[in-house]
Write a protein that holds these residues in place. Structure first.
Motif, PDB file in Angstrom:
ATOM      1  N   TYR A  85       5.117  -2.315  -3.777  1.00 22.99           N
ATOM      2  CA  TYR A  85       4.051  -1.182  -3.277  1.00 22.99           C
ATOM      3  C   TYR A  85       4.864   0.171  -3.604  1.00 22.99           C
ATOM      4  O   TYR A  85       4.440   1.063  -4.455  1.00 22.99           O
ATOM      5  CB  TYR A  85       3.516  -1.294  -2.206  1.00 22.99           C
ATOM      6  N   LYS A  92       4.443   5.577 -11.345  1.00 21.99           N
ATOM      7  CA  LYS A  92       3.264   5.788 -11.734  1.00 21.99           C
ATOM      8  C   LYS A  92       3.114   6.444 -12.885  1.00 21.99           C
ATOM      9  O   LYS A  92       2.133   6.349 -13.731  1.00 21.99           O
ATOM     10  CB  LYS A  92       2.410   6.497 -10.547  1.00 21.99           C
ATOM     11  N   ASP A 144      -3.921   6.313  -9.306  1.00 24.12           N
ATOM     12  CA  ASP A 144      -4.161   6.669  -7.964  1.00 24.12           C
ATOM     13  C   ASP A 144      -4.981   5.700  -6.953  1.00 24.12           C
ATOM     14  O   ASP A 144      -4.689   5.338  -5.943  1.00 24.12           O
ATOM     15  CB  ASP A 144      -4.351   8.206  -7.737  1.00 24.12           C
ATOM     16  N   VAL A 145      -6.166   5.461  -7.642  1.00 19.77           N
ATOM     17  CA  VAL A 145      -6.895   4.595  -7.043  1.00 19.77           C
ATOM     18  C   VAL A 145      -6.499   3.320  -6.774  1.00 19.77           C
ATOM     19  O   VAL A 145      -6.470   2.562  -5.607  1.00 19.77           O
ATOM     20  CB  VAL A 145      -8.568   4.557  -7.879  1.00 19.77           C
ATOM     21  N   THR A 146      -5.670   2.678  -7.856  1.00 13.92           N
ATOM     22  CA  THR A 146      -4.918   1.418  -7.627  1.00 13.92           C
ATOM     23  C   THR A 146      -4.096   1.253  -6.604  1.00 13.92           C
ATOM     24  O   THR A 146      -4.122   0.573  -5.862  1.00 13.92           O
ATOM     25  CB  THR A 146      -4.409   0.998  -8.988  1.00 13.92           C
ATOM     26  N   GLU A 168      -4.002   3.344  -3.785  1.00 14.00           N
ATOM     27  CA  GLU A 168      -4.851   3.489  -2.552  1.00 14.00           C
ATOM     28  C   GLU A 168      -5.225   2.125  -2.315  1.00 14.00           C
ATOM     29  O   GLU A 168      -4.985   1.714  -0.832  1.00 14.00           O
ATOM     30  CB  GLU A 168      -6.023   4.358  -2.795  1.00 14.00           C
ATOM     31  N   PHE A 169      -5.735   1.456  -3.153  1.00 10.13           N
ATOM     32  CA  PHE A 169      -6.126   0.189  -2.691  1.00 10.13           C
ATOM     33  C   PHE A 169      -5.042  -0.823  -2.070  1.00 10.13           C
ATOM     34  O   PHE A 169      -4.941  -1.491  -1.281  1.00 10.13           O
ATOM     35  CB  PHE A 169      -6.923  -0.536  -3.848  1.00 10.13           C
ATOM     36  N   GLY A 205      -2.027   0.200  -0.788  1.00  9.76           N
ATOM     37  CA  GLY A 205      -1.915   0.716   0.274  1.00  9.76           C
ATOM     38  C   GLY A 205      -2.741   0.065   1.393  1.00  9.76           C
ATOM     39  O   GLY A 205      -2.283  -0.245   2.619  1.00  9.76           O
ATOM     40  N   LYS A 206      -4.056   0.036   1.370  1.00  7.70           N
ATOM     41  CA  LYS A 206      -5.067  -0.548   2.399  1.00  7.70           C
ATOM     42  C   LYS A 206      -4.656  -1.830   2.525  1.00  7.70           C
ATOM     43  O   LYS A 206      -4.687  -2.377   3.381  1.00  7.70           O
ATOM     44  CB  LYS A 206      -6.603  -0.328   1.670  1.00  7.70           C
ATOM     45  N   HIS A 248     -10.754  -3.888  -4.467  1.00 11.75           N
ATOM     46  CA  HIS A 248      -9.809  -3.429  -5.692  1.00 11.75           C
ATOM     47  C   HIS A 248     -10.049  -4.441  -6.877  1.00 11.75           C
ATOM     48  O   HIS A 248     -10.024  -3.774  -7.943  1.00 11.75           O
ATOM     49  CB  HIS A 248      -8.511  -3.755  -5.022  1.00 11.75           C
TER      50      HIS A 248
END
Length: 242
Positions: A137, A144, A201-203, A205-206, A208-209, A229
């Motif tokens: 991660y 990125k 960024d969305v990827t 975030e997923f 990270g969750k 995701h």
């Protein structure tokens, strides 16, 4: 059906290398899967074809045996015949079945597999597992700006999560499907990330969750976050492939 092997003799015998039987197996497989050798095509017997190819009969027999074991051809007293692709898939090893699956089937299968993988990882991950997942991660975030490295660490994140499930069937299924996922999805995913940088960024975030849920042993959230995701990835992949 008329024998159609003659026009491919040069392809079959050119530069066979040291492992002749394996090379022949791969070339026959290519001809069959591409449809150049259609279903029910008759292949010459060992004596005839070994002479045509300029190789020993035992070497050709080894290639024929491998093709028969994996379901590409069927052998009988009546001769040697090419098996229809749909029949090959039904008896072939799982990795071959995945490799020849429709993209939509692969994407749907991935949702099921990885959401369960995340759930079990949240229940069973030990400190080393979490360290490995977290390292992937962190490297995703650090890279990125480099699509290739980002996708590499993204893939590693999912593999490490799978290992954290401590379920050998899930692990082996994921490993068997990994190459096909990468071939079918990886290049399209790269295109989608280039087209839509926000998706990176969305990827993140997923992921990270999912990581937080695994750390807190919240298996329901881990599964739900992974499903969300992968569903998002599936949409971006489908969009990029249109």
């Amino acid at each position: 059906m008329k024998n159609s092997i003659n026009e491919y003799v040069d392809f079959l015998k050119n530069d066979l290398g040291k492992d002749i039987a394996t090379t022949l197996f791969e070339r026959f497989k290519e001809l069959i899967l591409s449809g150049k050798l259609p279903p029910d095509s008759v292949l010459p017997n060992e004596n005839v074809l070994s002479e045509m190819l300029g190789i020993g009969r035992s070497t050709l027999r080894e290639a024929y045996t491998a093709l028969a074991v994996l379901g590409f051809i069927r052998r009988s007293k009546a001769g040697t015949f090419v098996v229809p692709i749909e029949n090959i898939v039904s008896i072939a090893p799982f990795s071959f079945t995945v490799a020849n699956s429709d993209l939509n089937d692969l994407l749907e299968f991935r949702v099921m597999l990885e959401s369960e993988s995340a759930s079990y990882a949240a229940k069973r991950a030990n400190d080393d597992d979490i360290k490995n997942i977290e390292e992937c991660y962190i490297n995703m975030i650090a890279n990125k700006g480099d699509i290739n490295k980002f996708v590499d660490y993204d893939t590693s994140f999912h593999i490490m999560l799978c290992y954290a499930s401590h379920n050998n069937l899930i692990i082996n299924t994921m490993l068997a499907a990994r190459e096909s996922f990468e071939k079918s999805i990886r290049s399209t995913l790269r295109k989608s990330l280039i087209k839509n940088p926000r998706a990176i960024d969305v990827t993140i975030e997923f992921h990270g969750k999912i990581l937080d849920a695994v750390k807190s042993k919240d298996y329901r959230t881990a599964s739900a976050a992974m499903k969300e995701h992968i569903s998002y990835v599936n949409l971006t992949v489908k969009y990029a492939s249109e």
